[in-house]
Design an enzyme around this catalytic site. Sequence first.
Site, PDB file in Angstrom:
ATOM      1  N   GLY A  20       2.754   4.415  10.821  1.00 16.79           N
ATOM      2  CA  GLY A  20       2.412   3.147  11.464  1.00 16.79           C
ATOM      3  C   GLY A  20       3.638   2.513  12.124  1.00 16.79           C
ATOM      4  O   GLY A  20       3.563   2.000  13.233  1.00 16.79           O
ATOM      5  N   ARG A  24      10.062   3.960  11.256  1.00 19.26           N
ATOM      6  CA  ARG A  24       9.849   5.064  10.320  1.00 19.26           C
ATOM      7  C   ARG A  24       9.756   6.386  11.087  1.00 19.26           C
ATOM      8  O   ARG A  24      10.188   7.428  10.598  1.00 19.26           O
ATOM      9  CB  ARG A  24       8.563   4.835   9.527  1.00 19.26           C
ATOM     10  CG  ARG A  24       8.720   3.844   8.408  1.00 19.26           C
ATOM     11  CD  ARG A  24       9.191   4.596   7.170  1.00 19.26           C
ATOM     12  NE  ARG A  24       9.854   3.720   6.225  1.00 19.26           N
ATOM     13  CZ  ARG A  24       9.253   3.112   5.215  1.00 19.26           C
ATOM     14  NH1 ARG A  24       7.967   3.274   5.021  1.00 19.26           N
ATOM     15  NH2 ARG A  24       9.938   2.370   4.390  1.00 19.26           N
ATOM     16  N   ARG A  43       6.955  -0.536  24.726  1.00 18.75           N
ATOM     17  CA  ARG A  43       6.626  -1.584  23.736  1.00 18.75           C
ATOM     18  C   ARG A  43       7.306  -1.367  22.392  1.00 18.75           C
ATOM     19  O   ARG A  43       6.813  -1.835  21.357  1.00 18.75           O
ATOM     20  CB  ARG A  43       5.114  -1.658  23.497  1.00 18.75           C
ATOM     21  CG  ARG A  43       4.347  -2.181  24.682  1.00 18.75           C
ATOM     22  CD  ARG A  43       2.865  -2.123  24.429  1.00 18.75           C
ATOM     23  NE  ARG A  43       2.160  -2.587  25.605  1.00 18.75           N
ATOM     24  CZ  ARG A  43       1.385  -3.671  25.637  1.00 18.75           C
ATOM     25  NH1 ARG A  43       1.205  -4.385  24.563  1.00 18.75           N
ATOM     26  NH2 ARG A  43       0.781  -4.024  26.736  1.00 18.75           N
ATOM     27  N   ARG A  87      -1.661  11.397   9.997  1.00 19.24           N
ATOM     28  CA  ARG A  87      -1.165  10.047   9.708  1.00 19.24           C
ATOM     29  C   ARG A  87      -0.342  10.098   8.441  1.00 19.24           C
ATOM     30  O   ARG A  87      -0.743  10.735   7.453  1.00 19.24           O
ATOM     31  CB  ARG A  87      -2.341   9.075   9.542  1.00 19.24           C
ATOM     32  CG  ARG A  87      -1.980   7.806   8.818  1.00 19.24           C
ATOM     33  CD  ARG A  87      -2.947   6.678   9.026  1.00 19.24           C
ATOM     34  NE  ARG A  87      -2.827   5.666   7.982  1.00 19.24           N
ATOM     35  CZ  ARG A  87      -1.797   4.821   7.837  1.00 19.24           C
ATOM     36  NH1 ARG A  87      -0.764   4.875   8.649  1.00 19.24           N
ATOM     37  NH2 ARG A  87      -1.781   3.929   6.854  1.00 19.24           N
ATOM     38  N   SER A  90       1.255   4.144   4.161  1.00 21.74           N
ATOM     39  CA  SER A  90       1.132   3.627   2.802  1.00 21.74           C
ATOM     40  C   SER A  90      -0.281   3.097   2.589  1.00 21.74           C
ATOM     41  O   SER A  90      -1.037   2.899   3.544  1.00 21.74           O
ATOM     42  CB  SER A  90       2.157   2.512   2.572  1.00 21.74           C
ATOM     43  OG  SER A  90       1.902   1.462   3.470  1.00 21.74           O
ATOM     44  N   ASP A 204       1.325  -0.219  -3.135  1.00 24.81           N
ATOM     45  CA  ASP A 204       0.944  -1.389  -3.927  1.00 24.81           C
ATOM     46  C   ASP A 204      -0.380  -1.099  -4.630  1.00 24.81           C
ATOM     47  O   ASP A 204      -1.047  -0.110  -4.312  1.00 24.81           O
ATOM     48  CB  ASP A 204       0.852  -2.651  -3.053  1.00 24.81           C
ATOM     49  CG  ASP A 204      -0.036  -2.481  -1.848  1.00 24.81           C
ATOM     50  OD1 ASP A 204       0.446  -1.958  -0.830  1.00 24.81           O
ATOM     51  OD2 ASP A 204      -1.214  -2.837  -1.928  1.00 24.81           O
ATOM     52  N   ARG A 217      10.701   2.929  -1.313  1.00 24.35           N
ATOM     53  CA  ARG A 217       9.724   3.297  -0.285  1.00 24.35           C
ATOM     54  C   ARG A 217      10.216   4.467   0.549  1.00 24.35           C
ATOM     55  O   ARG A 217       9.437   5.313   0.960  1.00 24.35           O
ATOM     56  CB  ARG A 217       9.417   2.099   0.617  1.00 24.35           C
ATOM     57  CG  ARG A 217       8.557   1.095  -0.129  1.00 24.35           C
ATOM     58  CD  ARG A 217       8.257  -0.119   0.702  1.00 24.35           C
ATOM     59  NE  ARG A 217       7.671  -1.121  -0.162  1.00 24.35           N
ATOM     60  CZ  ARG A 217       6.490  -1.693   0.022  1.00 24.35           C
ATOM     61  NH1 ARG A 217       5.774  -1.396   1.066  1.00 24.35           N
ATOM     62  NH2 ARG A 217       6.037  -2.573  -0.824  1.00 24.35           N
TER      63      ARG A 217
HETATM   64  N1  HPA Z   1      -4.352  -3.227   2.240  1.00 23.19           N
HETATM   65  C1  HPA Z   1      -4.454  -2.703   3.465  1.00 23.19           C
HETATM   66  N2  HPA Z   1      -3.577  -1.850   3.943  1.00 23.19           N
HETATM   67  C2  HPA Z   1      -2.556  -1.486   3.147  1.00 23.19           C
HETATM   68  C3  HPA Z   1      -2.392  -1.995   1.867  1.00 23.19           C
HETATM   69  C4  HPA Z   1      -3.359  -2.916   1.394  1.00 23.19           C
HETATM   70  O1  HPA Z   1      -3.277  -3.404   0.256  1.00 23.19           O
HETATM   71  N3  HPA Z   1      -1.268  -1.466   1.336  1.00 23.19           N
HETATM   72  C5  HPA Z   1      -0.741  -0.649   2.276  1.00 23.19           C
HETATM   73  N4  HPA Z   1      -1.525  -0.655   3.371  1.00 23.19           N
END
Ligand code: HPA
Length: 234
Positions: A20, A24, A43, A87, A90, A204, A217
């Site tokens: 994304g 990175r 961009r 892709r 995270s 997370d 990370r």
């Molecule tokens: N929500 C949506 N997208 C995400 C999250 C999340 O908690 N963590 C990493 N990408």
Amino acid sequence: MTIHIGARAGQIAETVLLPGDPRRAEWAARTFLENPECVNKVRGMLGFTGMWRGNRVTIHGSGMGMPSLSIYANELIRDYGAKTLVRIGSCGAMQRSVALRDIILAMTASSLSTPSRGIFRELNFAPCADWTLLRNAAAAAEAKGTTCHVGGIYSSDVFYDERPDLNEQMTRHGILGVEMEAAELYNLAARHGVRALAVLTVSDHLITEEALPSEDREKSFGDMVEIALEAAFA
Ligand code: HPA
């Protein structure tokens, strides 16, 4: 050149990794590729092409969310001839059995909506990963000793969610994690007859509310890049 990608014809490889975050993409290209060349800066959405174990590969940012990913994936597939799109990103865990730093391989991606909704209308199309990529990625993760879960994920349109009941239903139906891009990547791959997979690290946890410290990370991200490359070229 396309509207959003400045690369010349031939500067994009058939295999593209899509993090994304454009920074990175730069880090992954400089860390894992030989002779990485910057092929896009439009961009600030950086893209690099280089070599990995004798294979040509592009690592290009997708931006956050399905509308952004859809722009880049459409142009990469339709204008530059990308055939394999992985892709790397995270996600938030939605099951207690999934821990921070684990890898999730998205076999399917559920959603409320995607940019393809306008085509599918009343049809609930089931976006799914390419089987060969999925199998290769699972083998690569196992060989590394990385804990890896294979199953359904949820591609959400919102990070700041006002519908906790939806997350509860996803958890109840065995969905492993939530992110914001995979469903549309899989839709586009199906439409254009190319291969796609989402390899996700758990950053997370929606149930325990833990989050990975920023120092950790990078290491998790690096493991994911290697798994994606091994899956693409196995
Ligand atoms: N929500 C949506 N997208 C995400 C999250 C999340 O908690 N963590 C990493 N990408």
